[in-house]
Design a protein around this motif. Structure first.
Motif, PDB file in Angstrom:
ATOM      1  N   ASP A   3       0.676  -1.297   0.125  1.00  0.00           N
ATOM      2  CA  ASP A   3      -0.383  -0.102   0.365  1.00  0.00           C
ATOM      3  C   ASP A   3       0.611   1.495   0.132  1.00  0.00           C
ATOM      4  O   ASP A   3       1.801   1.170   0.159  1.00  0.00           O
ATOM      5  N   ASP A  54      -2.769  -1.100   6.629  1.00  0.00           N
ATOM      6  CA  ASP A  54      -3.683  -1.564   5.378  1.00  0.00           C
ATOM      7  C   ASP A  54      -3.088  -2.459   4.983  1.00  0.00           C
ATOM      8  O   ASP A  54      -4.199  -3.386   4.226  1.00  0.00           O
ATOM      9  N   ARG A  58      -6.189   2.639  10.057  1.00  0.00           N
ATOM     10  CA  ARG A  58      -6.210   2.658   8.705  1.00  0.00           C
ATOM     11  C   ARG A  58      -5.089   3.984   7.557  1.00  0.00           C
ATOM     12  O   ARG A  58      -5.469   4.898   8.580  1.00  0.00           O
ATOM     13  N   HIS A  59      -5.548   3.734   6.429  1.00  0.00           N
ATOM     14  CA  HIS A  59      -4.337   4.927   5.785  1.00  0.00           C
ATOM     15  C   HIS A  59      -2.893   5.725   6.604  1.00  0.00           C
ATOM     16  O   HIS A  59      -2.335   6.330   6.458  1.00  0.00           O
ATOM     17  N   THR A  88      -4.502  -6.006   4.897  1.00  0.00           N
ATOM     18  CA  THR A  88      -5.349  -6.365   3.095  1.00  0.00           C
ATOM     19  C   THR A  88      -4.966  -8.150   3.233  1.00  0.00           C
ATOM     20  O   THR A  88      -5.197  -8.964   2.771  1.00  0.00           O
ATOM     21  N   ASP A 147     -12.782  -1.031   4.719  1.00  0.00           N
ATOM     22  CA  ASP A 147     -13.568  -1.143   5.210  1.00  0.00           C
ATOM     23  C   ASP A 147     -15.015  -2.940   5.529  1.00  0.00           C
ATOM     24  O   ASP A 147     -14.680  -2.942   6.788  1.00  0.00           O
TER      25      ASP A 147
END
Length: 244
Positions: free
Chosen positions: A64, A211, A205-206, A215, A192
């Motif tokens: 990511d 992330d 998150r982010h 994932t 999400d």
């Protein structure tokens, strides 16, 4: 104009086989070595076919990026890289990659609010060439996986071209596309909601590494479901995805 002539001369020397002295004199020895490595990685990747490999045994890298915006052609830059290694059905959390990148521009306020990355955090971070080199070294020739991968591929391609005049030759598998095949008819496929559906805890998150880990756990959930459907190889998976 002088700078343009210099770049033109550099690429002429590259084509004539004088890449090392040309780059060493114009970019510095370290950047020249990093660029040569990235270019060799791209070339080697094209030689390796992975379509017949069993998904249950493949080593893959889930990655990511966090960026300053959506448009690398309009001045937006990569702020951080995150990645984690999977060996078949096993998440290797001890084999991960994370680095901030100095974007050489101000981090927009709304991006700081979203990612937590501040100008102070990136001012002493390594430059793009260094982090890109280290990231490419980490991923090797493995399959890449990302969620809603278009954004990440766009920035990664732009970074590879700007630093090394190559395009990304790795295959990138999108977990969003897999989700659309496995769970058709959903109203949305954001990360999400898919994590929530799969019972995977949402951590931070982010954040590029967090992330990536989430994932990766989603991919493992999908891998079990795919194997139950007798989808055994990467080629099998692409054949199913091409129909949806």
């Amino acid at each position: 104009m002088k700078e343009q002539k210099g770049v033109g001369r550099m690429w002429h020397l590259y084509k004539m086989g004088g890449i090392t002295p040309a780059l060493a004199s114009m970019m510095g020895a370290q950047n020249a070595q990093q660029m040569a490595f990235i270019r060799s990685m791209s070339k080697e990747q094209r030689k390796d076919s992975i379509m017949d490999r069993p998904l249950s045994e493949m080593e893959v890298v889930v990655f990511d990026l966090e960026t300053t915006g959506f448009y690398p052609t309009n001045g937006d830059e990569i702020l951080s890289f995150g990645a984690v290694l999977l060996k078949g059905g096993q998440l290797m959390e001890d084999q991960s990659f994370y680095s901030l990148v100095n974007p050489r521009r101000k981090v927009p306020k709304h991006i700081t609010e979203l990612t937590g990355i501040t100008n102070e955090m990136v001012q002493d971070a390594p430059d793009l060439m260094q982090v890109l080199h280290d990231f490419m070294e980490f991923i090797g020739k493995r399959l890449l996986i990302a969620h809603a991968s278009g954004h990440d591929k766009h920035f990664l391609n732009a970074a590879l071209w700007r630093t090394s005049k190559v395009n990304l030759t790795h295959r990138v598998l999108d977990t969003m596309m897999v989700a659309k095949w496995l769970d058709p008819g959903r109203t949305n496929y954001n990360l999400d909601d898919l994590l929530d559906q799969a019972g995977i805890a949402i951590t931070q998150r982010h954040h590029a590494l967090e992330d990536s880990v989430m994932t990766a756990k989603l991919w493992l959930n999908y891998l079990r479901r795919m194997l139950d459907r007798n989808v055994v190889t990467l080629g099998d998976l692409y054949a199913y995805l091409s129909k949806h």
